[in-house]
Design a protein around this motif. Structure first.
Motif, PDB file in Angstrom:
ATOM      1  N   TYR A  49      -1.266  -0.044 -31.414  1.00  0.00           N
ATOM      2  CA  TYR A  49      -0.471  -0.218 -30.190  1.00  0.00           C
ATOM      3  C   TYR A  49      -1.219   0.141 -28.907  1.00  0.00           C
ATOM      4  O   TYR A  49      -0.596   0.274 -27.854  1.00  0.00           O
TER       5      TYR A  49
ATOM      6  N   THR B  20      -0.564  -2.852 -26.238  1.00  0.00           N
ATOM      7  CA  THR B  20       0.792  -3.262 -25.854  1.00  0.00           C
ATOM      8  C   THR B  20       1.749  -2.098 -25.691  1.00  0.00           C
ATOM      9  O   THR B  20       2.770  -2.239 -25.024  1.00  0.00           O
TER      10      THR B  20
ATOM     11  N   LEU C 204       1.681   0.913 -17.373  1.00  0.00           N
ATOM     12  CA  LEU C 204       2.455  -0.267 -17.795  1.00  0.00           C
ATOM     13  C   LEU C 204       2.892  -1.094 -16.586  1.00  0.00           C
ATOM     14  O   LEU C 204       2.785  -2.317 -16.596  1.00  0.00           O
TER      15      LEU C 204
ATOM     16  N   THR D 207      -0.049  -3.007 -15.318  1.00  0.00           N
ATOM     17  CA  THR D 207      -0.401  -4.096 -16.233  1.00  0.00           C
ATOM     18  C   THR D 207       0.583  -5.250 -16.102  1.00  0.00           C
ATOM     19  O   THR D 207       0.177  -6.420 -16.031  1.00  0.00           O
TER      20      THR D 207
ATOM     21  N   THR E 115       5.342  -4.710 -24.680  1.00  0.00           N
ATOM     22  CA  THR E 115       4.957  -4.048 -23.433  1.00  0.00           C
ATOM     23  C   THR E 115       6.191  -3.799 -22.565  1.00  0.00           C
ATOM     24  O   THR E 115       6.368  -2.706 -22.022  1.00  0.00           O
TER      25      THR E 115
ATOM     26  N   THR F 280       8.283  -1.098 -24.229  1.00  0.00           N
ATOM     27  CA  THR F 280       7.677   0.211 -24.023  1.00  0.00           C
ATOM     28  C   THR F 280       8.044   0.741 -22.646  1.00  0.00           C
ATOM     29  O   THR F 280       8.477   1.886 -22.496  1.00  0.00           O
ATOM     30  N   TYR F 281       7.881  -0.103 -21.646  1.00  0.00           N
ATOM     31  CA  TYR F 281       8.216   0.280 -20.276  1.00  0.00           C
ATOM     32  C   TYR F 281       9.692   0.693 -20.179  1.00  0.00           C
ATOM     33  O   TYR F 281      10.018   1.765 -19.660  1.00  0.00           O
TER      34      TYR F 281
END
Length: 193
Positions: free
Chosen positions: A108, A111, A157, A160, A175, A178-179
């Motif tokens: 991970y 991502t 993040l 990105t 991604t 996750t954010y």
């Protein structure tokens, strides 16, 4: 596996420039692991092996994604993402590392994932902020990394996602998850303070 053996294995897989990057990620991971109380040895090994599959042919990575039944949606996104999950598989198969925490941090590191462990965050962030990285916003994330691991990961993040949006590129769902996951946790922390 000790550091020297791990570096010997990885050096054969990488360009000189990428090997330098790997050393930077390793040193940064060790520093972050010490600061935030993670297993330093695991952080070191995950960092050393994080780009193990970076230069494998796309065809080989695609075959591994399919044969190992990795999420097929990976194939719909930029191949730059493939080396992380493929790398975790190859590190286990070729280097004999079977510690799932280390493999997950490798899997991970590009991502993120909605349930990131402390080790996942450290390797993800170290890859982003290692000293050789020079791009807009990286210094701010480096500063945040000394105050709050989660805030630094969230900012990385954000940067990105914004970069990908500005380039009209697809954003891998992990991604965004996750954010969102880290933002929810951060907001809950702030609500209780």
């Amino acid at each position: 596996m000790d550091r020297q053996k791990a570096l010997q294995i990885v050096k054969k897989q990488l360009t000189d420039k990428r090997y330098e990057h790997t050393i930077g990620v390793m040193e940064t991971s060790i520093q972050l692991a010490k600061k935030y109380g993670a297993d330093v040895k695991k952080a070191e090994l995950a960092a050393i092996f994080h780009d193990y599959a970076k230069f494998r042919p796309k065809e080989e990575m695609e075959k591994i994604i399919i044969s190992q039944k990795m999420p097929s949606q990976l194939l719909d996104y930029h191949s730059e993402l493939w080396h992380a999950p493929v790398g975790a598989y190859l590190v286990k198969e070729e280097a004999g590392i079977d510690d799932e925490e280390i493999l997950q941090a490798i899997r991970y590191h590009t991502t993120g994932n909605k349930d990131m462990t402390l080790l996942d965050k450290i390797v993800f962030l170290a890859d982003y902020i290692e000293p050789g990285r020079k791009f807009p916003g990286v210094d701010h994330v480096r500063e945040l990394s000394q105050q709050s691991l989660d805030k630094a990961v969230i900012q990385a993040l954000k940067n990105t996602i914004k970069f990908l949006l500005d380039k009209n590129q697809l954003i891998y769902p992990d991604t965004l998850e996750t954010y969102n996951s880290l933002m929810k946790k951060q907001q809950m922390k702030e609500d209780f303070n």
